[in-house]
Design an enzyme around this catalytic site. Structure first.
Site, short mmCIF file in Angstrom:
data_model
loop_
_atom_site.label_atom_id
_atom_site.label_comp_id
_atom_site.label_asym_id
_atom_site.label_seq_id
_atom_site.Cartn_x
_atom_site.Cartn_y
_atom_site.Cartn_z
N HIS A 1 0.83 -1.20 0.00
CA HIS A 1 0.00 0.00 0.00
C HIS A 1 0.86 1.26 0.00
O HIS A 1 2.01 1.25 0.47
CB HIS A 1 -0.92 0.01 1.21
N GLU B 1 0.65 3.96 1.78
CA GLU B 1 1.04 4.38 3.13
C GLU B 1 2.20 3.55 3.64
O GLU B 1 3.14 4.08 4.25
CB GLU B 1 -0.16 4.27 4.09
N CYS C 1 -6.46 1.77 5.00
CA CYS C 1 -7.13 0.53 5.39
C CYS C 1 -6.81 0.25 6.86
O CYS C 1 -6.00 0.93 7.48
CB CYS C 1 -6.67 -0.62 4.50
N CYS D 1 -2.99 -0.46 7.41
CA CYS D 1 -2.15 0.74 7.29
C CYS D 1 -2.38 1.69 8.46
O CYS D 1 -1.43 2.31 8.95
CB CYS D 1 -2.41 1.45 5.97
#
Length: 170
Positions: free
Chosen positions: A70, A72, A98, A101
């Site tokens: 991801h 992040e 999410c 994260c």
């Protein structure tokens, strides 16, 4: 947020394309976008089975098989790789983080999260508990024009255009 949108252009996930920026005192410390790990085939080249075979997985399923990192996570990992401390920083991301994260941002002591597009978690109560740890005032949606919105939503954007409504998921 404009810089997170620009960073998103590098994303190669076919599901969603996300960009993230870590900032301290109005200075960029790190950036990240979502896609496969370095030296692996990109999603666009069939590198991720979940992205290459979306019909095999229902919405919100198969994340344990997805090899994409991801945005992040990539921003946090890039900062760590180069020895940049992120404690007390702000994360700007083009999609609400999410569950995973958000946990990682909390563990890194990121103090604020600003996101462009929201989504609904199936684990709303647990997610809300994480948001409370950041402080709800420091976890907020930012409203800016997103000219690449449909492209960034990948398959979700396609569904939106064909069904006539917005589809958001994890």
């Amino acid at each position: 947020m404009g810089i997170a949108l620009a960073v998103r252009a590098r994303a190669n996930c076919t599901g969603r394309r996300v960009g993230a920026v870590i900032v301290r005192d109005n200075r960029i410390l790190s950036t990240g976008y979502n896609g496969t790990p370095s030296k692996m085939r990109n999603c666009e080249e069939g590198g991720c089975h979940r992205c290459a075979s979306p019909q095999a997985y229902g919405s919100g399923e198969g994340y344990d098989l997805c090899i994409c990192v991801h945005a992040e996570q990539n921003a946090l990992l890039a900062a760590a790789r180069f020895g940049v401390a992120v404690e007390g920083c702000t994360m700007y991301t083009t999609l609400q983080p999410c569950f995973g994260c958000l946990k990682e941002l909390l563990q890194a002591n990121v103090r604020a999260v600003c996101y462009l597009k929201p989504w609904e978690s199936r684990f709303a109560e647990q997610y809300a508990a994480l948001v409370d740890r950041i402080d709800r005032e420091n976890f907020r949606q930012v409203v800016v024009e997103d000219p690449g919105e449909h492209w960034a939503l990948g398959r979700a954007g396609e569904a939106e255009r064909t069904q006539g409504h917005e589809v958001l998921g994890e």
